[in-house]
Design a protein around this motif. Sequence first.
Motif, short mmCIF file in Angstrom:
data_model
loop_
_atom_site.label_atom_id
_atom_site.label_comp_id
_atom_site.label_asym_id
_atom_site.label_seq_id
_atom_site.Cartn_x
_atom_site.Cartn_y
_atom_site.Cartn_z
N SER A 1 40.56 42.60 43.86
CA SER A 1 41.99 42.86 43.80
C SER A 1 42.32 43.64 42.53
N GLY A 2 43.56 44.11 42.45
CA GLY A 2 44.02 44.78 41.24
C GLY A 2 44.15 46.28 41.34
N GLY A 3 43.75 46.84 42.46
CA GLY A 3 43.88 48.27 42.62
C GLY A 3 45.34 48.69 42.76
N GLY A 4 45.58 49.99 42.68
CA GLY A 4 46.93 50.49 42.81
C GLY A 4 47.02 51.94 42.40
N LEU A 5 48.25 52.39 42.24
CA LEU A 5 48.52 53.77 41.85
C LEU A 5 48.89 53.80 40.37
N VAL A 6 48.24 54.68 39.63
CA VAL A 6 48.49 54.80 38.19
C VAL A 6 48.41 56.26 37.79
N GLN A 7 49.14 56.64 36.78
CA GLN A 7 49.07 58.01 36.29
C GLN A 7 47.84 58.21 35.42
N ALA A 8 47.38 59.42 35.36
CA ALA A 8 46.25 59.75 34.50
C ALA A 8 46.56 59.33 33.07
N GLY A 9 45.56 58.72 32.43
CA GLY A 9 45.74 58.21 31.09
C GLY A 9 46.13 56.75 31.05
N SER B 1 46.07 52.59 32.64
CA SER B 1 45.08 51.53 32.71
C SER B 1 45.31 50.64 33.93
N LEU B 2 44.24 50.05 34.39
CA LEU B 2 44.27 49.05 35.44
C LEU B 2 43.18 48.04 35.15
N ARG B 3 43.37 46.81 35.62
CA ARG B 3 42.30 45.82 35.54
C ARG B 3 42.02 45.29 36.94
N LEU B 4 40.80 45.46 37.37
CA LEU B 4 40.36 44.93 38.65
C LEU B 4 39.75 43.54 38.44
N SER B 5 39.94 42.71 39.45
CA SER B 5 39.36 41.38 39.44
C SER B 5 38.55 41.18 40.71
N CYS B 6 37.54 40.37 40.62
CA CYS B 6 36.74 40.01 41.80
C CYS B 6 36.43 38.53 41.72
N GLN B 7 37.05 37.80 42.62
CA GLN B 7 36.89 36.34 42.67
C GLN B 7 35.77 36.00 43.64
N ALA B 8 34.81 35.24 43.13
CA ALA B 8 33.70 34.80 43.98
C ALA B 8 33.98 33.37 44.45
N SER B 9 33.64 33.10 45.68
CA SER B 9 33.85 31.76 46.22
C SER B 9 32.72 31.42 47.18
N GLY B 10 32.62 30.16 47.49
CA GLY B 10 31.62 29.71 48.46
C GLY B 10 30.36 29.19 47.82
N ALA C 1 39.19 56.18 43.83
CA ALA C 1 38.15 55.71 44.74
C ALA C 1 38.49 54.31 45.21
N VAL C 2 37.75 53.86 46.21
CA VAL C 2 37.75 52.44 46.56
C VAL C 2 36.68 51.77 45.70
N TYR C 3 37.07 50.73 45.01
CA TYR C 3 36.16 50.02 44.11
C TYR C 3 35.69 48.73 44.77
N TYR C 4 34.39 48.52 44.73
CA TYR C 4 33.77 47.35 45.35
C TYR C 4 33.06 46.52 44.29
N CYS C 5 33.20 45.22 44.39
CA CYS C 5 32.39 44.34 43.54
C CYS C 5 31.18 43.86 44.35
N ALA C 6 30.14 43.51 43.63
CA ALA C 6 28.91 43.10 44.28
C ALA C 6 28.18 42.10 43.41
N GLY D 1 32.14 42.71 48.08
CA GLY D 1 33.54 42.46 48.36
C GLY D 1 34.09 43.53 49.29
N GLN D 2 35.37 43.39 49.64
CA GLN D 2 35.96 44.27 50.65
C GLN D 2 36.50 45.58 50.08
N GLY D 3 36.59 45.71 48.78
CA GLY D 3 37.07 46.94 48.17
C GLY D 3 38.55 46.90 47.85
N THR D 4 38.90 47.58 46.77
CA THR D 4 40.30 47.73 46.38
C THR D 4 40.50 49.18 45.95
N LEU D 5 41.59 49.77 46.43
CA LEU D 5 41.81 51.20 46.23
C LEU D 5 42.49 51.46 44.89
#
Length: 118
Positions: A5-13, A15-24, A89-94, A109-113
């Motif tokens: 999670s955490g993807g989205g639209l941002v202007q050049a320059g 910041s964003l923070r992506l998170s990947c929660q593991a479960s199971g 891009a679509v960002y994937y955690c692994a 993971g399923q990817g976040t754009l």
Amino acid sequence: QLQASGGGLVQAGGSLRLSCQASGRTYNNLALAWFRQATGKEREFVAVIGQFGHATYAESVRGRFTISRDTTKNTVYLQMNSLKVEDTAVYYCAAGRYGSSGDKFDSWGQGTLVTVSS
């Protein structure tokens, strides 16, 4: 199971923070990584963090992105600063073995754009 999670639209320059929660199950003894795939391009390695915190970055993101993990939350993060249009891009955690090749990772993971506008 990995949930990014955490993807989205941002202007050049910006910041964003992506998170990947593991479960199971616990992932604390595995390496956790981020890959990305832009439209029309092959998937590429972004960053990986090992069990004890050692990290490796792709040349294209070194100095701008930081990967980290919180073992108490079974979560891996990707802090992305100074974003560029080419980071779109679509960002994937692994999860898997330490390295930069996708075949070292068997849980994805399923990817976040992430879209970076000029």
